[in-house]
Design an enzyme around this catalytic site. Structure first.
Site, mmCIF file in Angstrom:
data_model
loop_
_atom_site.group_PDB
_atom_site.id
_atom_site.type_symbol
_atom_site.label_atom_id
_atom_site.label_comp_id
_atom_site.label_asym_id
_atom_site.label_seq_id
_atom_site.Cartn_x
_atom_site.Cartn_y
_atom_site.Cartn_z
ATOM 1 N N ARG A 258 29.775 -55.682 10.105
ATOM 2 C CA ARG A 258 28.339 -55.894 9.897
ATOM 3 C C ARG A 258 27.660 -54.556 9.608
ATOM 4 O O ARG A 258 27.966 -53.544 10.235
ATOM 5 C CB ARG A 258 27.701 -56.526 11.138
ATOM 6 C CG ARG A 258 28.329 -57.852 11.528
ATOM 7 C CD ARG A 258 27.689 -58.427 12.772
ATOM 8 N NE ARG A 258 28.416 -59.600 13.237
ATOM 9 C CZ ARG A 258 28.123 -60.274 14.341
ATOM 10 N NH1 ARG A 258 27.095 -59.886 15.083
ATOM 11 N NH2 ARG A 258 28.824 -61.329 14.697
ATOM 12 N N ARG A 273 26.623 -50.625 19.433
ATOM 13 C CA ARG A 273 26.225 -51.271 18.180
ATOM 14 C C ARG A 273 26.893 -50.535 17.024
ATOM 15 O O ARG A 273 26.472 -49.442 16.652
ATOM 16 C CB ARG A 273 24.702 -51.237 18.028
ATOM 17 C CG ARG A 273 24.176 -52.167 16.944
ATOM 18 C CD ARG A 273 22.669 -52.119 16.858
ATOM 19 N NE ARG A 273 22.015 -52.625 18.039
ATOM 20 C CZ ARG A 273 21.759 -53.915 18.289
ATOM 21 N NH1 ARG A 273 22.126 -54.826 17.398
ATOM 22 N NH2 ARG A 273 21.158 -54.301 19.390
ATOM 23 N N GLU A 345 24.670 -57.921 25.752
ATOM 24 C CA GLU A 345 25.056 -59.235 25.250
ATOM 25 C C GLU A 345 26.527 -59.216 24.841
ATOM 26 O O GLU A 345 26.928 -58.431 23.980
ATOM 27 C CB GLU A 345 24.196 -59.621 24.046
ATOM 28 C CG GLU A 345 24.574 -60.962 23.442
ATOM 29 C CD GLU A 345 24.057 -61.137 22.024
ATOM 30 O OE1 GLU A 345 24.766 -61.764 21.208
ATOM 31 O OE2 GLU A 345 22.959 -60.619 21.725
ATOM 32 N N SER A 348 27.034 -65.090 22.406
ATOM 33 C CA SER A 348 25.917 -65.968 22.088
ATOM 34 C C SER A 348 26.513 -67.324 21.765
ATOM 35 O O SER A 348 27.271 -67.453 20.798
ATOM 36 C CB SER A 348 25.113 -65.424 20.897
ATOM 37 O OG SER A 348 23.947 -66.183 20.697
ATOM 38 N N ARG A 387 31.573 -54.347 23.754
ATOM 39 C CA ARG A 387 30.641 -54.339 24.887
ATOM 40 C C ARG A 387 31.309 -54.726 26.205
ATOM 41 O O ARG A 387 30.902 -54.245 27.266
ATOM 42 C CB ARG A 387 29.455 -55.244 24.580
ATOM 43 C CG ARG A 387 28.600 -54.682 23.458
ATOM 44 C CD ARG A 387 27.423 -55.549 23.138
ATOM 45 N NE ARG A 387 26.667 -54.993 22.011
ATOM 46 C CZ ARG A 387 25.581 -55.552 21.501
ATOM 47 N NH1 ARG A 387 25.132 -56.694 22.010
ATOM 48 N NH2 ARG A 387 24.947 -54.988 20.488
#
Length: 420
Positions: A258, A273, A345, A348, A387
Site C-alpha cells: 500500500r 505504518r 489496530e 478490522s 503491528r
C-alpha cells in the site's frame, strides 16, 4: 456494488444511507441513466422483434420487394446505433455505481470519522514495569533484529528489514496463527497470487476508487495486492456455488502493498505504518441470513489470537463515516503497545453483505434447482503484522533489553528469549 433495483426503487433511502457515510452521490444521474438504458432497451427489443417478423415474411416470398429490403437495411442501421447507445449508457451507469460505497447496516452508529467510533469491549490489563518500557524501534536496534536504515537504503522511506530472531519471530507468529485458524477455527488455508488482474481489483472494491494507493505494473496491467481479501474475493468470481457448499472459510498469508499516501507525515517512526507488510487474512463466503452471526464469529477468531498471546486488546465499533468502502458493518481490534503507549489496530473485521459478490458475480443455490442468489462476504485480519510484532516486543520486553517469547510461540521459535 449496490443493486440498481435498490437505487431505482428507493433513491431517498439510499441517499440517506450514503449521507451517513459522508457521501453525496449523484443518485439523480444514476436514476436518469437507468431510465435511459431501459428506454433504449425497450426500443431496441421492439426493432429486433420487427426485423425478425419481416425476415420471416420475406422468407416466404418468391421475390423480395426493393422497398422492403431498403426498410430492413434502415432498421439494421437503427439497431446498430441503438446497440452502441445502450453500451455507452450501461458503461456510464456502471461507472457511477462502481463509485458508490456499501450502505451501512441500520445498527451501525452515526459519525463522520474515527472520533465517533465506540469501544465496545476490552480484555486484559496492561502490564506494569519496574523500568520505562522502550518503543519497538529502540528495542529492535538494541537487539539487532529491526533495521530501518537498511530498509530505507533498499527501497526508501517506510520500508524495513528484519533479521535473525526478528525474522524468525515473524515467521513463527505467521505459522502459529495459520495453524490456529486451520486446526481450531475451521478455515482452509489458501495460497494466492500477489499480483492480480484489473477485474479482480474491481471485484473486491479496490478499483476504481483506490487506484492511487495501489502499486501497478503498467505493461501487464497487474496490480500488487493490498490484502489477501482481493484474490480471495476473486477466488469464486463468476461462479454459482451448489447447495451445501456454504459457508466457506479461507485463511491466507500474503504480503500487502500500500502506498499509504493518506498517512503522509504520520507514524513515521518504527514499523507501524509501512508500504509492505505481512498479514494473515480470514475470509468467509456465507448465506445472507447468517452474515451478521458470522461477523461475530470472525471477530471472535481474531480476538482468540490476542488472548493466546496474552496481550490486552479492545474492540472498537466503527461509525458509518469511518468504515471501509465495501463494508456494511465493521469492528476494529486493537492491541496495547506499552512502549509506544498506544492502541494499535491489528485487525478490522467487516461484513460486506452482497456488495463484493455483486461486483464479482458470486452466487449460490440455496436448494437444488433454486434460483441463484448473491452470497455475503466477510473479511478480517487474523492478524496483521508488523503491528502484532510491535505489541509482542513492547509487551514482553525485560529490564535488560531482551524479549521473552510468548509461550504459544516457543515451539515455533525454538527459543525462550530474544537477546542481543
Amino acid at each position: 456494488m449496490l443493486s440498481i433495483e435498490l437505487v431505482r426503487n428507493n433513491p431517498d433511502a439510499v441517499r440517506e444511507a450514503l449521507e451517513r457515510r459522508g457521501e453525496h452521490a449523484p443518485l439523480d444521474t444514476i436514476v436518469s441513466l437507468d431510465a435511459e438504458r431501459r428506454s433504449l432497451l425497450t426500443e431496441l427489443e421492439g426493432l429486433r422483434a420487427e426485423r425478425n417478423r419481416v425476415s420471416r415474411e420475406m422468407g416466404r416470398m418468391s421475390e423480395r420487394p426493393a422497398e422492403m429490403v431498403e426498410e430492413m437495411r434502415r432498421t439494421g442501421d437503427r439497431i446498430r446505433g441503438l446497440e452502441e447507445r445502450v453500451k455507452e449508457t450501461e458503461a456510464g451507469l456502471e461507472t457511477e455505481l462502481m463509485a458508490l460505497p456499501n450502505l451501512p447496516l441500520p445498527g451501525v452508529p452515526d459519525g463522520a470519522d474515527e472520533t465517533a467510533n465506540t469501544v465496545v469491549s476490552t480484555w486484559g490489563t496492561p502490564r506494569t514495569y519496574e523500568f520505562t518500557p522502550l518503543p519497538h524501534w529502540d528495542l529492535g536496534e538494541h537487539l539487532g533484529i529491526i533495521d530501518l536504515s537498511r530498509g530505507a537504503k533498499l527501497s526508501g522511506s517506510r520500508f524495513f528489514t528484519l533479521s535473525g530472531a526478528g525474522a524468525r519471530l515473524q515467521r513463527a507468529l505467521t505459522a502459529w496463527m495459520i495453524d490456529l485458524h486451520v486446526q481450531e477455527h475451521g478455515y482452509r488455508e489458501v495460497y494466492v497470487p500477489y499480483l492480480v488482474r484489473r477485474d479482480t481489483m474491481y471485484g473486491s472494491g479496490n478499483l476504481p476508487k483506490f487506484a492511487d494507493n495501489l502499486y501497478h505494473d503498467e505493461e501487464d496491467d497487474l496490480w500488487l495486492i493490498p490484502t489477501a481479501e482481493v484474490p480471495l474475493t476473486g477466488f469464486h468470481r463468476d461462479e454459482i456455488l451448489e447447495p451445501g457448499t456454504l459457508p466457506l472459510y479461507y485463511v491466507s498469508h500474503t504480503p500487502s502493498f500500500r502506498r499509504e499516501k493518506a498517512a503522509a507525515g504520520k507514524d513515521t517512526r518504527g514499523i507501524k505504518r509501512v508500504h509492505q507488510f505481512d498479514k494473515v487474512e480470514l475470509y468467509k463466503l456465507v448465506e445472507p441470513d447468517s452474515s451478521g452471526q458470522e461477523l461475530e464469529k470472525l471477530l471472535e477468531d481474531a480476538k482468540d489470537v490476542c488472548r493466546r498471546l496474552d496481550i490486552p486488546y479492545r474492540v472498537v465499533r466503527l461509525c458509518a463515516g469511518d468504515m471501509g468502502f465495501p463494508s456494511a458493518e465493521s469492528y476494529d481490534l486493537e492491541m496495547w503497545a506499552p512502549g509506544c503507549e498506544e492502541w494499535l489496530e491489528v485487525s478490522s473485521c467487516s461484513n460486506c453483505t452482497d456488495f463484493q459478490a455483486r461486483r464479482a458475480n458470486i452466487r449460490f443455490r440455496p436448494q437444488a434447482g433454486a434460483r441463484p442468489q448473491l452470497v455475503h462476504t466477510l473479511n478480517g485480519s487474523g492478524l496483521a503484522l508488523p503491528r502484532v510484532l510491535i505489541a509482542i516486543m513492547e509487551t514482553y520486553q525485560q529490564s535488560d533489553g531482551s524479549i521473552s517469547v510468548p509461550d504459544v510461540l516457543r515451539p515455533y521459535m525454538g527459543l525462550d528469549t530474544i537477546t542481543p
